[in-house]
Design an enzyme around this catalytic site. Structure first.
Site, mmCIF file in Angstrom:
data_model
loop_
_atom_site.group_PDB
_atom_site.id
_atom_site.type_symbol
_atom_site.label_atom_id
_atom_site.label_comp_id
_atom_site.label_asym_id
_atom_site.label_seq_id
_atom_site.Cartn_x
_atom_site.Cartn_y
_atom_site.Cartn_z
ATOM 1 C CB SER A 118 70.001 -19.992 15.064
ATOM 2 O OG SER A 118 70.624 -20.926 15.883
ATOM 3 C CB CYS A 119 75.077 -22.143 13.720
ATOM 4 S SG CYS A 119 75.310 -23.091 12.281
#
Length: 277
Positions: A118-119
């Protein structure tokens, strides 16, 4: 781990209420305890959504695959803690105590993990960052796999998925010998968690032998899965689905053989076909 739910099933122009088995998904909060400059430090490391069960293996694999630790022997203990919560009455917190701060990649703990999906990792920067962690390539020519072994691997994996057989809603990763025999298999609602569980358990049992093994994963193959497998130095990965572009770039960079879209009579070799007979 699964639970029974009532669902409305439509079949043959009829609607009926039935009991269906559903794979459980629950959060697991992972904290790390170690000494830093003679001070005891407890650091919240990650929260992941997982299928409860084999949580200790998941944590071992996660710490090793993320290279927060170089060896699972650096783990002194793994303990569940906190109140039992939710409808399944589970302890969803786990504390890992390490035996020596010098064995901990503290810099990595203090920033986002390389493979946090998710980064927003981007292609070149993530590949370059991985080269800092892993500088050696996987074995370029061994082991060699026959087409028969490649084509049969996904079926062997599926046939050994006890949870999938009951729910149909869970991923798996399997460790295989080059002759196609299954060594170990783990399941989880998350593909990355299934792989962490597999590698964590295989490391604990001393099962990893890169020159004679390959890994098969259900679903598609992305950057995160390839990165985790690279940490074991296993150089052949088989996926039921397609790889992503970054997974192919990463496999190429480390001489990994990446095989996908495996069907009854066909498969695609995306990188390093020298290990396919």
């Amino acid at each position: 781990m699964h639970s029974k739910y009532k669902v409305n099933k439509f079949k043959s122009d009829k609607l009926e209420e039935i009991n269906d088995l559903i794979s459980i998904e629950e959060p697991l909060e992972i904290s790390l305890k170690f000494k830093d400059q003679n001070k005891s430090v407890t650091q919240l490391l990650s929260i992941t959504m997982r299928t409860p069960g084999q949580d200790e293996d998941l944590v071992r694999g996660f710490l090793f695959n993320e290279q927060i630790i170089k060896d699972i022997k650096h783990i002194s203990s793994i303990e569940k803690f906190g109140e039992k919560v939710g409808q399944y009455n589970l302890q969803n917190k786990i504390l890992v105590t390490l035996n020596d701060a010098s064995n901990v990649n503290i810099t990595k703990i203090k920033r986002d993990f390389l493979t946090n999906s998710s980064c927003g990792v981007c292609g070149k920067s993530s590949l370059d960052a991985l080269e800092v962690i892993k500088q050696d390539k996987t074995p370029k020519l061994e082991p060699k796999l026959s087409s028969k072994t490649i084509i049969s691997a996904p079926d062997t994996l599926r046939n050994n998925q006890t949870e999938f057989a009951q729910t149909g809603g869970i991923h798996a990763s399997g460790l295989f010998n080059k002759d196609g025999s299954l060594i170990n298999v783990m399941e989880d609602v998350g593909r990355h968690n299934a792989l962490d569980k597999l590698i964590g358990n295989a490391l604990l049992k001393g099962q990893i032998d890169p020159n004679n093994q390959f890994i098969t994963c259900s679903g598609r193959l992305n950057f995160e899965l390839i990165q985790k497998i690279l940490m074991t130095n296993i150089g052949i990965v088989i996926g039921v689905g397609a790889p992503t572009s970054l997974a192919i770039d990463l496999a190429n960079k480390f001489d990994m053989t990446l095989i996908g879209f495996v069907k009854k009579d066909s498969y695609n070799v995306y990188t390093n076909s020298q290990k396919v007979i």
